[in-house]
Design an enzyme around this catalytic site. Structure first.
Site, short mmCIF file in Angstrom:
data_model
loop_
_atom_site.label_atom_id
_atom_site.label_comp_id
_atom_site.label_asym_id
_atom_site.label_seq_id
_atom_site.Cartn_x
_atom_site.Cartn_y
_atom_site.Cartn_z
N ASP A 143 0.83 -1.22 0.00
CA ASP A 143 0.00 0.00 0.00
C ASP A 143 0.86 1.26 0.00
O ASP A 143 0.66 2.17 0.82
CB ASP A 143 -0.93 0.01 1.22
CG ASP A 143 -1.60 -1.34 1.47
OD1 ASP A 143 -1.99 -1.99 0.49
OD2 ASP A 143 -1.73 -1.73 2.65
N GLU A 178 -11.27 -0.63 -3.57
CA GLU A 178 -10.54 -0.02 -2.44
C GLU A 178 -9.30 0.71 -2.97
O GLU A 178 -9.06 0.76 -4.17
CB GLU A 178 -10.14 -1.10 -1.43
CG GLU A 178 -9.12 -2.09 -1.96
CD GLU A 178 -8.70 -3.14 -0.95
OE1 GLU A 178 -9.39 -3.30 0.07
OE2 GLU A 178 -7.66 -3.80 -1.17
#
Length: 326
Positions: free
Chosen positions: A20, A200
């Site tokens: 991420d 997401e």
């Protein structure tokens, strides 16, 4: 296709075992980096005058999870932003690493630091961002457009099936929403629903008269991939009708280069100040033992990208490991 030239050598992965990833280039000339650490127990920052230099930069722990309470487990996907003279970190945290009916317990939280260098000073907890529901929520990012600051994030709607959709809302300040949220994307294509129904990891890029939001879809194994939303810059960004979703992934696993599950990206600019850079994580193997979330080998990678004749980003394929560009 207008492929912008590489102006700096990058060797992938830039930073091993960091998922991420978020890289932000500030006006002080430094690149600031943060990401999920495999232990999911802290937030680290590092900085460098070059992207490649982040690999050797000393990480500084700016916040650690609590032993109990709403910020005591699974610290995920931090992002660092500079807003109105202060630094902010957005991240997701949970009360427990256990799931309930298959869902984690995450909420979105904000830290603030008024130091010139965010690796110094004190990070102050500004609390949880209150959305329309108390439900699984994560991956908040923020951007400004025509005088309004927006938050975009992923959240579970308790009333519909699926794990997470994408939402947008205007902000009163960097830790408070102003007005109701709008849903701008739900998993609808088969490539968004493998393993889990997931939209997401949104990241915002403004270019060519459009506001783009890239996002990630499906489970976090080799099926994980990137999709793309876009809206006209003159449209009402709070209107779901303003957002268009491409029907195919824009970045995905590629066996020919040995890179799997690329996603949860961010955007930055190369050292020349012009070349657009895609920042993402990927694995170098396809088969994972156990839960992919607890496999530590999602590595931070970067690659330059260009734009096609329609003004859309053209990300190409993931960069092969150990290759040097250009």
């Amino acid at each position: 296709m207008d492929l912008q030239p590489y102006t700096q050598k990058y060797i992938n992965p830039i930073i091993p075992q960091r998922a991420d990833p978020w890289i932000y280039r500030h006006v002080d000339g430094y690149y600031y980096f943060t990401a999920s650490v495999p232990e999911y127990d802290r937030i680290e920052l590092r900085r460098s005058l070059t992207i490649q230099g982040l690999a050797e930069a000393e990480p500084v722990v700016c916040w650690r999870k609590y032993d109990q309470g709403p910020m005591s487990a699974n610290i995920w996907a931090p992002e660092i932003h500079f807003i109105d003279g202060k630094w902010y970190i957005y991240f997701a945290a949970a009360r427990t690493a256990e799931t309930n009916d298959g869902m984690f317990d995450h909420r979105i939280f904000v830290l603030e630091n008024d130091s010139a260098n965010p690796l110094e000073g004190t990070w102050v907890e500004k609390g949880q961002i209150q959305t329309d529901w108390e439900s699984f929520s994560l991956d908040a990012t923020t951007f400004e457009h025509r005088g309004t600051r927006y938050l975009v994030w992923a959240q579970k709607d308790p009333a519909i099936a699926g794990n997470s959709n994408l939402y947008i809302a205007p902000m009163h300040n960097p830790w408070t929403l102003r007005g109701p949220q709008s849903r701008i994307a739900v998993p609808e294509y088969e490539w968004e629903k493998i393993g889990f129904l997931v939209n997401e990891g949104p990241a915002v890029l403004k270019r060519n008269g459009r506001v783009f939001i890239s996002y990630s879809a499906s489970a976090t194994d080799h099926h994980y991939c990137m999709g793309l939303l876009w809206a006209d810059e003159n449209s009402d960004l709070m209107s779901p009708a303003a957002w268009n979703k491409l029907p195919v992934p824009v970045f995905q696993s590629d066996e020919t280069v040995g890179q799997y599950g690329p996603g949860h990206n961010s955007f930055t600019v190369a050292e020349d100040g012009q070349t657009d850079i895609l920042v993402y994580h990927a694995r170098s193997y396809k088969i994972i033992e156990g839960n992919p979330l607890y496999d530590p080998n999602r590595h931070t990678c970067v690659k330059a990208f260009g734009w096609d004749d329609q003004g859309m980003p053209a990300f190409g394929k993931p960069a092969p490991a150990s290759a040097t560009y250009p």
